[in-house]
Write a protein that holds these residues in place. Sequence first.
Motif, PDB file in Angstrom:
ATOM      1  N   PHE A  48       0.795  -1.239   0.000  1.00 25.20           N
ATOM      2  CA  PHE A  48       0.000   0.000   0.000  1.00 25.20           C
ATOM      3  C   PHE A  48       0.825   1.284   0.000  1.00 25.20           C
ATOM      4  O   PHE A  48       0.266   2.375  -0.126  1.00 25.20           O
ATOM      5  CB  PHE A  48      -0.925   0.007   1.224  1.00 25.20           C
ATOM      6  CG  PHE A  48      -1.963  -1.078   1.203  1.00 25.20           C
ATOM      7  CD1 PHE A  48      -3.090  -0.953   0.404  1.00 25.20           C
ATOM      8  CD2 PHE A  48      -1.827  -2.222   1.975  1.00 25.20           C
ATOM      9  CE1 PHE A  48      -4.049  -1.954   0.368  1.00 25.20           C
ATOM     10  CE2 PHE A  48      -2.778  -3.233   1.949  1.00 25.20           C
ATOM     11  CZ  PHE A  48      -3.897  -3.092   1.140  1.00 25.20           C
ATOM     12  N   TRP A  99       2.784   3.207  -1.804  1.00 24.33           N
ATOM     13  CA  TRP A  99       2.753   4.298  -2.794  1.00 24.33           C
ATOM     14  C   TRP A  99       1.355   4.525  -3.383  1.00 24.33           C
ATOM     15  O   TRP A  99       1.201   5.321  -4.322  1.00 24.33           O
ATOM     16  CB  TRP A  99       3.758   4.044  -3.932  1.00 24.33           C
ATOM     17  CG  TRP A  99       5.140   3.738  -3.464  1.00 24.33           C
ATOM     18  CD1 TRP A  99       5.847   2.601  -3.687  1.00 24.33           C
ATOM     19  CD2 TRP A  99       6.008   4.575  -2.670  1.00 24.33           C
ATOM     20  NE1 TRP A  99       7.080   2.662  -3.076  1.00 24.33           N
ATOM     21  CE2 TRP A  99       7.208   3.864  -2.452  1.00 24.33           C
ATOM     22  CE3 TRP A  99       5.882   5.864  -2.110  1.00 24.33           C
ATOM     23  CZ2 TRP A  99       8.274   4.389  -1.710  1.00 24.33           C
ATOM     24  CZ3 TRP A  99       6.944   6.376  -1.374  1.00 24.33           C
ATOM     25  CH2 TRP A  99       8.112   5.652  -1.178  1.00 24.33           C
ATOM     26  N   LEU A 100       0.358   3.840  -2.860  1.00 26.26           N
ATOM     27  CA  LEU A 100      -1.010   3.989  -3.381  1.00 26.26           C
ATOM     28  C   LEU A 100      -1.735   5.170  -2.721  1.00 26.26           C
ATOM     29  O   LEU A 100      -1.497   5.481  -1.562  1.00 26.26           O
ATOM     30  CB  LEU A 100      -1.818   2.715  -3.141  1.00 26.26           C
ATOM     31  CG  LEU A 100      -1.276   1.399  -3.714  1.00 26.26           C
ATOM     32  CD1 LEU A 100      -2.290   0.279  -3.486  1.00 26.26           C
ATOM     33  CD2 LEU A 100      -0.964   1.521  -5.202  1.00 26.26           C
ATOM     34  N   THR A 101      -2.627   5.801  -3.470  1.00 26.07           N
ATOM     35  CA  THR A 101      -3.526   6.774  -2.850  1.00 26.07           C
ATOM     36  C   THR A 101      -4.576   6.001  -2.053  1.00 26.07           C
ATOM     37  O   THR A 101      -4.732   4.783  -2.218  1.00 26.07           O
ATOM     38  CB  THR A 101      -4.254   7.620  -3.918  1.00 26.07           C
ATOM     39  OG1 THR A 101      -5.072   6.729  -4.698  1.00 26.07           O
ATOM     40  CG2 THR A 101      -3.279   8.335  -4.837  1.00 26.07           C
ATOM     41  N   LEU A 102      -5.312   6.714  -1.207  1.00 27.61           N
ATOM     42  CA  LEU A 102      -6.365   6.054  -0.416  1.00 27.61           C
ATOM     43  C   LEU A 102      -7.399   5.432  -1.346  1.00 27.61           C
ATOM     44  O   LEU A 102      -7.923   4.352  -1.064  1.00 27.61           O
ATOM     45  CB  LEU A 102      -7.016   7.059   0.545  1.00 27.61           C
ATOM     46  CG  LEU A 102      -6.094   7.539   1.682  1.00 27.61           C
ATOM     47  CD1 LEU A 102      -6.733   8.678   2.459  1.00 27.61           C
ATOM     48  CD2 LEU A 102      -5.767   6.387   2.637  1.00 27.61           C
ATOM     49  N   GLU A 103      -7.661   6.105  -2.461  1.00 25.86           N
ATOM     50  CA  GLU A 103      -8.645   5.581  -3.405  1.00 25.86           C
ATOM     51  C   GLU A 103      -8.130   4.295  -4.073  1.00 25.86           C
ATOM     52  O   GLU A 103      -8.861   3.308  -4.182  1.00 25.86           O
ATOM     53  CB  GLU A 103      -8.937   6.640  -4.486  1.00 25.86           C
ATOM     54  CG  GLU A 103     -10.291   6.433  -5.134  1.00 25.86           C
ATOM     55  CD  GLU A 103     -10.518   7.417  -6.280  1.00 25.86           C
ATOM     56  OE1 GLU A 103      -9.734   8.396  -6.394  1.00 25.86           O
ATOM     57  OE2 GLU A 103     -11.451   7.174  -7.071  1.00 25.86           O
ATOM     58  N   ALA A 119      -6.030   2.259  -2.852  1.00 24.07           N
ATOM     59  CA  ALA A 119      -5.965   1.208  -1.830  1.00 24.07           C
ATOM     60  C   ALA A 119      -7.321   0.518  -1.655  1.00 24.07           C
ATOM     61  O   ALA A 119      -7.387  -0.633  -1.220  1.00 24.07           O
ATOM     62  CB  ALA A 119      -5.497   1.793  -0.497  1.00 24.07           C
ATOM     63  N   GLN A 120      -8.368   1.218  -1.997  1.00 27.64           N
ATOM     64  CA  GLN A 120      -9.717   0.635  -1.886  1.00 27.64           C
ATOM     65  C   GLN A 120     -10.124  -0.127  -3.139  1.00 27.64           C
ATOM     66  O   GLN A 120     -11.189  -0.739  -3.166  1.00 27.64           O
ATOM     67  CB  GLN A 120     -10.745   1.742  -1.618  1.00 27.64           C
ATOM     68  CG  GLN A 120     -10.821   2.099  -0.145  1.00 27.64           C
ATOM     69  CD  GLN A 120     -11.811   3.207   0.116  1.00 27.64           C
ATOM     70  OE1 GLN A 120     -11.821   4.194  -0.612  1.00 27.64           O
ATOM     71  NE2 GLN A 120     -12.631   3.056   1.135  1.00 27.64           N
TER      72      GLN A 120
END
Lengths: 115, 115, 115, 115
Positions: free
Chosen positions: B43, B45-49, B51-52
Motif C-alpha cells: 500500500f 505508494w497507493l492513494t487512499l482511493e 488502496a480501496q
Amino acid sequence: MDMEKIKTIIKEFSTNRNWEEFHNPKNLSMALSVEASELVEIFQWLTLEQAQNLSSDKKEHAKQEIADIAIYLIRMCMKLDINLEEAIFEKMKLNEKKYPLVDEKGNKIEYGKKQ
Amino acid sequence: MDMEKIKTIIKEFSTNRNWEEFHNPKNLSMALSVEASELVEIFQWLTLEQAQNLSSDKKEHAKQEIADIAIYLIRMCMKLDINLEEAIFEKMKLNEKKYPLVDEKGNKIEYGKKQ
Amino acid sequence: MDMEKIKTIIKEFSTNRNWEEFHNPKNLSMALSVEASELVEIFQWLTLEQAQNLSSDKKEHAKQEIADIAIYLIRMCMKLDINLEEAIFEKMKLNEKKYPLVDEKGNKIEYGKKQ
Amino acid sequence: MDMEKIKTIIKEFSTNRNWEEFHNPKNLSMALSVEASELVEIFQWLTLEQAQNLSSDKKEHAKQEIADIAIYLIRMCMKLDINLEEAIFEKMKLNEKKYPLVDEKGNKIEYGKKQ
C-alpha cells in the motif's frame, strides 16, 4: 473461534463511532504494523531465555497487543473481502511447497531455506 | 474459524522441519512485524482511493501477507499459551471503556480520542 | 557527513524519475518502516551471539538496508523541513532528562526506566 | 552533520547508564523498527493532504521520532562498524543501476519499476 461474532463486534464498535471512513486498507496496514511494533517493544531488550519466561504483567501486556493485531487483521479482511481461515489454509499449502522437507537431492532442508 | 485444526497444521509444519527452536517469542515478534511490513509495502505508494480498489493480483498478494501475519500470530499464542478468541473479546471490552461513545460532557468523541 | 551533498543526490535521483509526487510524508513513513523491517529480517532468527558476529555477506546486506533507512529518513527531513543534526542534538538533551543517571533517591536507574 | 560529535554523545550516554550490553545488533534492529512505527503512528489516520500540512505540534512530534530513528541507526553503525556516509553513497549508486531512467527499449521507467 467464532469469527462471525468477532466481526459483528468490531463492525458495531467502528460504526457507532463513525470510524468507518478512517478504516481505509492503506491506513489499516499502517495501524496493524504499529500494533506489531508494540508487541516487538515488549521483547526488544530481553534475552531469548527471558522472552520464554515472561512475568504475568508482561504476558498480559503481550496478550493485549496480540489482540490489537488480530482486530486490525480481521478489520482488514472485512475491508478486502478476504476469508481469513481460507487464506491461512491456502498459505500453509504454499509453504509446504516452498519449504519441502527434503531438497531435490534428498537432503533435509536448513532453516528458512526456500526451494 | 477452526482454530484447533489450524494450530495442528502449523505445529506439524514446524516440528517436521525442526524449526521449534527458532520459534522463541522474541524471534516470533520480529517475524510478525516483518510480515506486517510486507503488507504495508503493498500500500505504500497507493492513494487512499487506489488502496480501496486493488487489482486482483495485488489483492491475492495482500491475502498471502495477511495469512503470514495470522500464522505467526497464532504461533505466538501457542508459545505464550494465549487463547486468541478470549484475548480479542477482552480487548474489545477494554476498547469500549477506552473510547466511550460520548465524553463526560455528553459530547461525541473525536476519532481516536481516548478517555 | 556531507548532508548537503547527500540531499542533492537524493533530490536529483527522485526528480529525474518524477517520483516527487509519491514522496508524501505519509508514504515515506511507510517506506521507512518497511526498510527498517528489512533490517530486522536479517536478525530475526539469529541468537544474540550470532547477531554480534555477522558473516561478511550478512554485514554487507545490513549495510545496504541501513543506507535505505537513512535515505528515506533524510527524504522525510527534506519534506518536513527538519534539520536532522539539530533534531538529534535536541533529542539527546531530552533523553538526558528522561533517563537521568540517578533517580530522586540517588539510586542508579535501571535499564530503560524513565523518570 | 558532525558525525563524530554525535557518536561521542550517543556513546557516552549509553556507557554512563551501563546500557552497552543491551545494544546488541539484534535488539537495536528491533528498537529501530519500533521507533519507525512511532513515526508511522503520527500519519496513520491522516489523508495525504493532511500529511503534507502537519500542525506545529505534530511536526515537533515527528522531529523527535525522526531523531530517535537516527540515533538507533547511528548506534547500529557503531556496533557493526559501518560508515553511514559511505553506505549512503554506495547505495545511491546501486539505486541508479536498479532504477535506470529508461528501460532497454528507451522507455521511461514507471514508478518503483526495477530493472
